[in-house]
Design a protein around this motif. Sequence first.
Motif, PDB file in Angstrom:
ATOM      1  N   UNK A 244       0.841  -1.197   0.000  1.00  0.00           N
ATOM      2  CA  UNK A 244       0.000   0.000   0.000  1.00  0.00           C
ATOM      3  C   UNK A 244       0.872   1.241   0.000  1.00  0.00           C
ATOM      4  N   UNK A 245       0.554   2.166  -0.913  1.00  0.00           N
ATOM      5  CA  UNK A 245       1.207   3.476  -0.909  1.00  0.00           C
ATOM      6  C   UNK A 245       0.191   4.475  -1.448  1.00  0.00           C
ATOM      7  N   UNK A 246      -0.301   5.295  -0.543  1.00  0.00           N
ATOM      8  CA  UNK A 246      -1.350   6.230  -0.930  1.00  0.00           C
ATOM      9  C   UNK A 246      -2.584   5.471  -1.361  1.00  0.00           C
ATOM     10  N   UNK A 247      -3.154   5.845  -2.511  1.00  0.00           N
ATOM     11  CA  UNK A 247      -4.369   5.173  -2.997  1.00  0.00           C
ATOM     12  C   UNK A 247      -4.092   3.864  -3.720  1.00  0.00           C
ATOM     13  N   UNK A 248      -2.793   3.566  -3.898  1.00  0.00           N
ATOM     14  CA  UNK A 248      -2.443   2.369  -4.671  1.00  0.00           C
ATOM     15  C   UNK A 248      -2.286   1.173  -3.737  1.00  0.00           C
ATOM     16  N   UNK A 249      -2.923   0.074  -4.078  1.00  0.00           N
ATOM     17  CA  UNK A 249      -2.780  -1.184  -3.317  1.00  0.00           C
ATOM     18  C   UNK A 249      -2.532  -2.325  -4.294  1.00  0.00           C
ATOM     19  N   UNK A 250      -1.488  -3.084  -4.023  1.00  0.00           N
ATOM     20  CA  UNK A 250      -1.129  -4.228  -4.860  1.00  0.00           C
ATOM     21  C   UNK A 250      -1.093  -5.474  -3.984  1.00  0.00           C
ATOM     22  N   UNK A 276      13.524 -11.202  -0.239  1.00  0.00           N
ATOM     23  CA  UNK A 276      13.018 -11.372   1.124  1.00  0.00           C
ATOM     24  C   UNK A 276      12.698  -9.988   1.690  1.00  0.00           C
ATOM     25  N   UNK A 277      11.483  -9.818   2.149  1.00  0.00           N
ATOM     26  CA  UNK A 277      11.033  -8.515   2.656  1.00  0.00           C
ATOM     27  C   UNK A 277      10.459  -8.658   4.064  1.00  0.00           C
ATOM     28  N   UNK A 278      10.336  -7.525   4.737  1.00  0.00           N
ATOM     29  CA  UNK A 278       9.750  -7.481   6.075  1.00  0.00           C
ATOM     30  C   UNK A 278       8.274  -7.146   5.950  1.00  0.00           C
ATOM     31  N   UNK A 279       7.435  -7.954   6.616  1.00  0.00           N
ATOM     32  CA  UNK A 279       5.987  -7.745   6.536  1.00  0.00           C
ATOM     33  C   UNK A 279       5.358  -7.846   7.924  1.00  0.00           C
ATOM     34  N   UNK A 280       4.264  -7.146   8.079  1.00  0.00           N
ATOM     35  CA  UNK A 280       3.491  -7.195   9.318  1.00  0.00           C
ATOM     36  C   UNK A 280       2.297  -8.121   9.142  1.00  0.00           C
ATOM     37  N   UNK A 281       2.085  -8.994  10.111  1.00  0.00           N
ATOM     38  CA  UNK A 281       0.960  -9.938  10.044  1.00  0.00           C
ATOM     39  C   UNK A 281      -0.342  -9.196  10.344  1.00  0.00           C
ATOM     40  N   UNK A 282      -1.283  -9.239   9.388  1.00  0.00           N
ATOM     41  CA  UNK A 282      -2.569  -8.569   9.568  1.00  0.00           C
ATOM     42  C   UNK A 282      -3.643  -9.520  10.062  1.00  0.00           C
ATOM     43  N   UNK A 283      -3.720 -10.706   9.459  1.00  0.00           N
ATOM     44  CA  UNK A 283      -4.724 -11.709   9.814  1.00  0.00           C
ATOM     45  C   UNK A 283      -4.257 -13.033   9.223  1.00  0.00           C
ATOM     46  N   UNK A 284      -4.985 -14.121   9.457  1.00  0.00           N
ATOM     47  CA  UNK A 284      -4.517 -15.403   8.938  1.00  0.00           C
ATOM     48  C   UNK A 284      -4.242 -15.370   7.434  1.00  0.00           C
ATOM     49  N   UNK A 285      -2.994 -15.679   7.083  1.00  0.00           N
ATOM     50  CA  UNK A 285      -2.603 -15.781   5.684  1.00  0.00           C
ATOM     51  C   UNK A 285      -2.400 -14.457   4.976  1.00  0.00           C
ATOM     52  N   UNK A 286      -2.452 -13.329   5.700  1.00  0.00           N
ATOM     53  CA  UNK A 286      -2.326 -12.020   5.066  1.00  0.00           C
ATOM     54  C   UNK A 286      -1.287 -11.171   5.808  1.00  0.00           C
ATOM     55  N   UNK A 287      -0.352 -10.590   5.055  1.00  0.00           N
ATOM     56  CA  UNK A 287       0.687  -9.731   5.626  1.00  0.00           C
ATOM     57  C   UNK A 287       0.740  -8.432   4.815  1.00  0.00           C
ATOM     58  N   UNK A 288       1.350  -7.427   5.416  1.00  0.00           N
ATOM     59  CA  UNK A 288       1.490  -6.133   4.735  1.00  0.00           C
ATOM     60  C   UNK A 288       2.966  -5.750   4.697  1.00  0.00           C
ATOM     61  N   UNK A 289       3.417  -5.355   3.518  1.00  0.00           N
ATOM     62  CA  UNK A 289       4.803  -4.944   3.350  1.00  0.00           C
ATOM     63  C   UNK A 289       5.092  -3.718   4.214  1.00  0.00           C
ATOM     64  N   UNK A 290       6.224  -3.773   4.933  1.00  0.00           N
ATOM     65  CA  UNK A 290       6.639  -2.664   5.791  1.00  0.00           C
ATOM     66  C   UNK A 290       7.726  -1.893   5.065  1.00  0.00           C
ATOM     67  N   UNK A 291       7.459  -0.635   4.744  1.00  0.00           N
ATOM     68  CA  UNK A 291       8.444   0.188   4.011  1.00  0.00           C
ATOM     69  C   UNK A 291       9.562   0.608   4.937  1.00  0.00           C
TER      70      UNK A 291
END
Length: 291
Positions: A244-250, A276-291
């Motif tokens: 996620x960055x601004x209105x853009x979500x991929x 390999x990237x750092x991500x935050x766990x949001x819910x089961x099976x879903x993570x968010x990229x940490x900038x």
Amino acid sequence: MLIALSLMGDTKVVLKESIVVKKDIHLFDIATIESDDIRVKEYLANLPIGHTATADGKISKSEVVSTLAESLINPAKVHIVGDAVSIIAASPLTKEQLVRMVEEYVKQHYKDVTIKRIHVTLDKPVQNWRIKITPSSQSFSHIYLNIDIYTDNKKLLTKRASVTIERYGKAYVALHDIPRGSPITAQDVEAKRVRLTNSAITLPKSVVGSLAATNIKAGRIIKSSMIKPDYPVKRHKNVKIIYERGPIQIELLGLALQDGAIGEIVKVKNLSSNKVIQCKVLKPGVVQFVY
């Protein structure tokens, strides 16, 4: 029998200077009782004193007042002369007596334990003694106590007692066989009173909702080594990565390289770039990229 002291004449309890300690202490052991009514005199004389050992070896006036109040007698109706009673022992203190006193102390102050063994040394008997027992430290299987031994109003020495114990309490037990990898529900376990081990689980949140890390047989106490958290993101399992960055979500596909609870930061391989990237766990099976 209840005594109505408001109907009596003068009643006086005169504390003696010293007494000889025995197992059960009554008011007549530590005081001279004066009353015009023989019934009152006999009743007061036989009141048991719930004595608590003190470092100065005394039974205080307040303990006598408490005894009267607990026996439904108004202390204000009794004239107590003296502030305290000094106590001395009737016979020499031996190692056997010391062990018995440690046993009584542990039974009184520590609940849900069974004494297996008491280790304390005393090289020779002590005359004119009194003791004070205080807790030092404890582990799961041992209680350690300090024993101050006094004689002639001076501290003679301090001994250390080691008490080996077994602990009892409620822990979680498997109601039926639980296969390895299975999620554990409230229907799989039950809290029962058992002899505890230091790894037995006593909190429901630690068991229910976790996964069986090994095959657990019916009737077994659930130990910490038998379970593992049911992480919403599991190592070597695919996850959805959200950029996620601004209105853009991929959204991309990734591979978790670590187990992770919600809110934790874990390493994830982006399967599109193999980075390999750092991500935050949001819910089961879903993570968010940490900038």
